[in-house]
Motif scaffolding. Structure first.
Motif, PDB file in Angstrom:
ATOM      1  N   UNK B 102      -1.729   9.841   5.225  1.00  0.00           N
ATOM      2  CA  UNK B 102      -1.123   9.194   4.059  1.00  0.00           C
ATOM      3  C   UNK B 102      -1.422   7.699   4.157  1.00  0.00           C
ATOM      4  N   UNK B 103      -1.908   7.121   3.066  1.00  0.00           N
ATOM      5  CA  UNK B 103      -2.127   5.673   3.012  1.00  0.00           C
ATOM      6  C   UNK B 103      -1.159   5.089   1.991  1.00  0.00           C
ATOM      7  N   UNK B 127      -7.192  12.351   2.311  1.00  0.00           N
ATOM      8  CA  UNK B 127      -6.441  11.106   2.134  1.00  0.00           C
ATOM      9  C   UNK B 127      -5.455  11.234   0.973  1.00  0.00           C
ATOM     10  N   UNK B 128      -4.179  11.133   1.300  1.00  0.00           N
ATOM     11  CA  UNK B 128      -3.131  11.148   0.283  1.00  0.00           C
ATOM     12  C   UNK B 128      -2.614   9.715   0.180  1.00  0.00           C
ATOM     13  N   UNK B 129      -2.794   9.109  -0.993  1.00  0.00           N
ATOM     14  CA  UNK B 129      -2.411   7.700  -1.098  1.00  0.00           C
ATOM     15  C   UNK B 129      -1.212   7.509  -2.011  1.00  0.00           C
ATOM     16  N   UNK B 130      -0.402   6.554  -1.623  1.00  0.00           N
ATOM     17  CA  UNK B 130       0.752   6.178  -2.438  1.00  0.00           C
ATOM     18  C   UNK B 130       0.669   4.672  -2.656  1.00  0.00           C
ATOM     19  N   UNK B 152      -3.537  10.734  -5.405  1.00  0.00           N
ATOM     20  CA  UNK B 152      -2.950   9.396  -5.512  1.00  0.00           C
ATOM     21  C   UNK B 152      -1.617   9.486  -6.233  1.00  0.00           C
ATOM     22  N   UNK B 153      -0.624   8.872  -5.640  1.00  0.00           N
ATOM     23  CA  UNK B 153       0.703   8.827  -6.260  1.00  0.00           C
ATOM     24  C   UNK B 153       1.028   7.374  -6.566  1.00  0.00           C
TER      25      UNK B 153
END
Lengths: 461, 279
Positions: B102-103, B127-130, B152-153
């Motif tokens: 998570x980034x 890659x799960x980005x917030x 992307x959140x």
């Protein structure tokens, strides 16, 4: 027999000088310089020269003062010393050249440092002559660090035709001369002039270059540098490892002095860098850096306690520095050791808790070991604490240089006095080799490295 | 002197500068920082590198106009010069194929998290980005982040863009939904603290980038010291990234606040309020 007494150097009065950052010692007048020079016996074997790490031809330059040939005298000094105006101010002459002066046996030695300063200042004010560059020998040398060791090595090599590039991490050249030693002991305009003289020799100084980050040793060789001199100076500041050292208002002397000197925080908000120390300051340590910190804090308007665990006799600071500090009403809190720094709700310093000490038998340094007195705890209310406890080695360059041998403390190991390291064609000198020392010792070591580089490359060419 | 070759207004308070420095661009890696000084009387401030382009010989820096220096920098224009630029400093992010990461980028932290997310993606991670900000106006680089993320959140405090809420809420859901190997978070210190606290029950390694006060950036001043795992570390030479689970954030907050009053003085000096002229 010469009966002229050693000439005192005029100084700003303590009450006045603690309100400004201008130089404390004002320098000899021509008349004083002539009187002082007249005291020199011109000894044939010149013991004073052997006391000088860079072998300034002392009797010769003093003779030229006697003859009122001040510019020639300056040239004589500069044959071996690239930074005379600096050395005349910050060298511990009392333990070097002046200690060896024959006059000192029966009375007071010739004030060699003050004369050196006079000549250097005279030259700066009167000489219009540009230093001439020597024909290049096409050997490129990289110097890492523009402090006393690097500048000396650079100047000596440039005089022999080497093509020198100095890499400096800060935005300004000079190393400890600009970030560490305060304006009132060594005006920065003077350092600047001395550096300009080194540049006139053909030395190129590249600022904002952190070697080890933007370029490494191997890449410097690839870029055509044939020899590399490492003079990166001291590194990470030491702390006591007592509770409370992370509170707001606890500074390393490095940080405090860099803010004040290099970043000119004493002129905040004209300059953007602030320094906040409050009304009462504790400086911990007994060396020259502790004195510089204490006297700087005083000039910022604080009441200053100098906390040292032994007595004044054991202090590593120059006598002149501790004398000046006392004149300036720095409170010497000797035989005292901090054990905790206490904070307020905001997380800022409010007091320092200390133990009283007494002296026992001498330790490995030969100085009497301080021993805590049980139950002697006391609290000193202060707004900030400056830790002047020396530095560890700087790992930035050394840890990314494979094959460069280091000792357990992370200092570079040199094979000989010339400063040759375990890597071929890499020399090192100054604090990164010896740990904290003096400006002139670093200069002396930089000079020997320059000699060694010259010898090596005259063989090749 | 280092030339600004492009300026972008990312949000009303944050600006991006593309600066020419071929040697630095060649060396820069995700996670590293630089120190800048704008003029002769300027202070030295650290800025995390937002992007770098070795071919073009440029690096990108993003500033949020909160202090005197960042306000002055925000006012610079294309073709203006920056007096001093020193770097790359600190260690690069440790990039490898962790699996799923998570980034998290909060506010201005979106900029420096971007090259990290990109490098992690390139290394084969899922890659799960917030990214989060107070409101839509303060968000930027949604497209760039989307391009280097598997998911992307977007969150804002007021719900003006993406989901209303905090980055940690999404982080928690993601942790509960799938196996996460590592978290990278850059943003305000308070955000990083809460990201770490969200990871803590799972003992999930969470790398944070600390923006301590520093002067030289080379280990000399010690102003940037932080407590990590009970040991004093220097953010400049030991960091700027640390294992967040070990960082003493409360200590960091206090040290970051030490010069707050002086910052006000500096800004006041720069900004002459017209009200003062009314007699």
């Amino acid at each position: 027999m010469n009966k002229t007494p050693r000439q005192a150097i005029p100084e700003q009065e303590p009450a006045l000088r603690i309100k400004n950052f201008e130089e404390v010692a004002l320098g000899y007048t021509e008349e004083q310089a002539l009187l002082e020079a007249s005291r020199c016996l011109q000894c044939k074997n010149s013991p004073c020269v052997s006391g000088c790490p860079v072998q300034v031809q002392i009797p010769k330059f003093i003779q030229l003062i006697k003859e009122k040939k001040y510019l020639e005298s300056a040239k004589k000094i500069k044959e071996t010393n690239a930074l005379p105006a600096v050395c005349g101010r910050v060298c511990p002459q009392e333990s070097q050249c002046e200690k060896k002066c024959i006059l000192g046996i029966k009375g007071e030695p010739v004030a060699i440092g003050r004369l050196e300063r006079f000549v250097a200042d005279y030259e700066r004010a009167h000489s219009t002559e540009k230093v001439s560059q020597v024909k290049s020998n096409h050997v490129k040398v990289a110097i890492v660090g523009s402090g006393p060791a690097g500048l000396t090595c650079a100047a000596d090599l440039a005089k022999k035709g080497f093509e020198i590039t100095v890499f400096e991490a800060f935005h300004q050249a000079g190393g400890v001369l600009v970030y560490g030693i305060p304006e009132f002991r060594l005006p920065k305009s003077i350092v600047q002039k001395e550096i300009e003289k080194v540049q006139e020799l053909g030395v190129i100084i590249k600022t904002n270059m952190v070697v080890g980050k933007i370029v490494d040793i191997e890449e410097l060789f690839q870029q055509g540098y044939q020899a590399i001199f490492i003079g990166v100076g001291a590194g990470l500041p030491s702390f006591l490892n007592i509770p409370g050292e992370d509170l707001g208002g606890v500074y390393s002397a490095n940080e405090f002095l860099t803010r004040v000197n290099l970043m000119k925080a004493y002129k905040f908000p004209e300059y953007d860098t602030p320094v906040k120390i409050g009304q009462k300051v504790a400086v911990v340590g007994g060396g020259n850096v502790a004195m510089d910190s204490a006297r700087s804090a005083k000039r910022l308007g604080a009441e200053v306690y100098l906390i040292y665990r032994r007595t004044q006799k054991e202090m590593p600071a120059r006598t002149e520095e501790s004398h000046h500090a006392q004149e300036e009403k720095i409170i010497f809190q000797i035989l005292t050791n901090p054990i905790e720094i206490l904070g307020n709700e905001q997380g800022n310093v409010k007091a320092i808790k200390c133990l009283k000490m007494e002296l026992g038998t001498p330790d490995e340094s030969g100085r009497r070991r301080p021993i805590p007195i049980p139950g002697s705890e006391f609290i000193l209310e202060v707004d900030s604490v400056i830790m002047a406890l020396g530095n560890k080695s700087n790992p930035l360059l050394t840890t990314v240089t494979p094959g460069l041998e280091l000792n357990a403390k992370g200092n570079i190991i040199v094979k000989n006095e010339a400063g040759q390291t375990s890597l071929a064609n890499v020399w090192a000198a100054g604090d990164i080799v010896t740990g904290a020392a003096t400006v002139i010792e670093a200069m002396g070591a930089g000079k020997k490295a320059a000699q060694s580089i010259m010898t090596q490359f005259s063989k090749v060419n | 002197m280092y030339q600004i070759i492009e300026k972008q207004v990312l949000t009303p308070v944050s600006k991006l500068f593309v600066i020419k420095h071929p040697q630095l661009a060649q060396k820069a890696q995700a996670g590293q920082f630089v120190i800048i000084r704008l003029h002769e009387k300027g202070e030295r401030i650290p800025l995390t590198i937002a992007d770098f382009d070795a071919k073009a010989g440029t690096i990108s820096l993003v500033v949020q106009e909160v202090g005197k220096t960042s306000q002055e920098m925000g006012a610079l224009k294309t073709s203006d010069q920056i007096l001093d630029l020193i770097g790359p400093l600190g260690y690069a992010s440790h990039i490898q194929n962790y699996g799923t990461v998570i980034c998290i980028g909060g506010g201005l932290g979106i900029a420096p998290i971007y090259p990290i997310a990109r490098a992690l993606k390139k290394a084969g991670n899922r890659v799960l980005s917030i990214i989060g900000a107070r409101n839509q106006e303060l968000l930027f680089w949604e497209d760039k982040m989307r391009a280097v993320s598997d998911e992307l959140y977007v969150v804002t405090d007021d719900g003006s863009s993406g989901r209303k809420g905090l980055v940690t809420e999404v982080q928690k859901e993601l942790i509960n939904k799938e196996k996460i190997q590592k978290v990278f978070a850059i943003g305000p210190a308070i955000m990083m603290k809460f990201v770490v606290e969200t990871s803590r029950p799972h003992q999930l390694s969470t790398i944070v980038s600390l923006n301590s006060i520093m002067i030289d950036g080379t280990g000399m001043c010690g102003g940037c010291r932080v407590q990590v795992g009970g040991v004093t570390k220097f953010a400049c030479v030991d960091g700027p990234e640390f294992e967040g689970l070990d960082v003493d954030f409360d200590n960091l907050f206090k040290r970051l606040n030490y010069y707050r009053d002086e910052e006000k003085v500096a800004i006041k000096k720069q900004h002459l309020c017209r009200l003062d002229n009314i007699k």
